[in-house]
Write an enzyme that holds these catalytic residues in place. Sequence first.
Site, PDB file in Angstrom:
ATOM      1  N   HIS A 110      -8.769 -26.765  14.262  1.00  0.00           N
ATOM      2  CA  HIS A 110      -8.998 -25.458  14.323  1.00  0.00           C
ATOM      3  C   HIS A 110      -8.906 -25.084  12.560  1.00  0.00           C
ATOM      4  CE1 HIS A 110      -4.692 -24.373  14.091  1.00  0.00           C
ATOM      5  NE2 HIS A 110      -4.582 -24.911  15.326  1.00  0.00           N
ATOM      6  N   CYS A 113      -1.638 -29.127  16.581  1.00  0.00           N
ATOM      7  CA  CYS A 113      -3.014 -29.116  16.321  1.00  0.00           C
ATOM      8  C   CYS A 113      -3.130 -29.718  14.899  1.00  0.00           C
ATOM      9  CB  CYS A 113      -3.615 -27.845  16.431  1.00  0.00           C
ATOM     10  SG  CYS A 113      -3.558 -27.157  18.151  1.00  0.00           S
TER      11      CYS A 113
END
Length: 160
Positions: free
Chosen positions: A119, A135
């Site tokens: 992301h 992440c």
Amino acid sequence: MMIGAAAGAAGCSSSTAPEVPTYFGPDVTRIQVFKEQRTMQLLHNNSLLRQYRIDLGFDPKDHKQQEGDGRTPEGAYLIDRQNPNSRFHLSIGISYPNADDVARARAMGVKPGGDIFIHGTPTQWVGVPDWTWGCIAVTNTEMEEVYSMVRVGTKIFIYA
């Protein structure tokens, strides 16, 4: 390879979703993430298309073991979804946990965690190393490019 701006079709785009460029180059057939080097590569077969500097989870060393440990998984996964309305600009999902991850966590008596994505980076985290919960983060501009190039089903290999 060309990337150009694409306008969202009426009724198909959200006013909060970023505009994503259209990608006209070779298919991304594989993503490679090298945690120690903090790099992510997009490849077409054996040809490097793009390389990015990345941030990881706040405790990035070793494979993710359980929910909340701040580690980024290691191993072979797939890109399993795209989220144009991510609170982290745009995001693409990684198929963590797989069956082995679930079995390992179960044997330890813990939850494996989930919702692992590639992301963008919110303004407050720009310049802060390894700030995610597991992440893989790139800049928002880079995420627009990644989002336009990578399709659901793409293989991703995350190395230590």
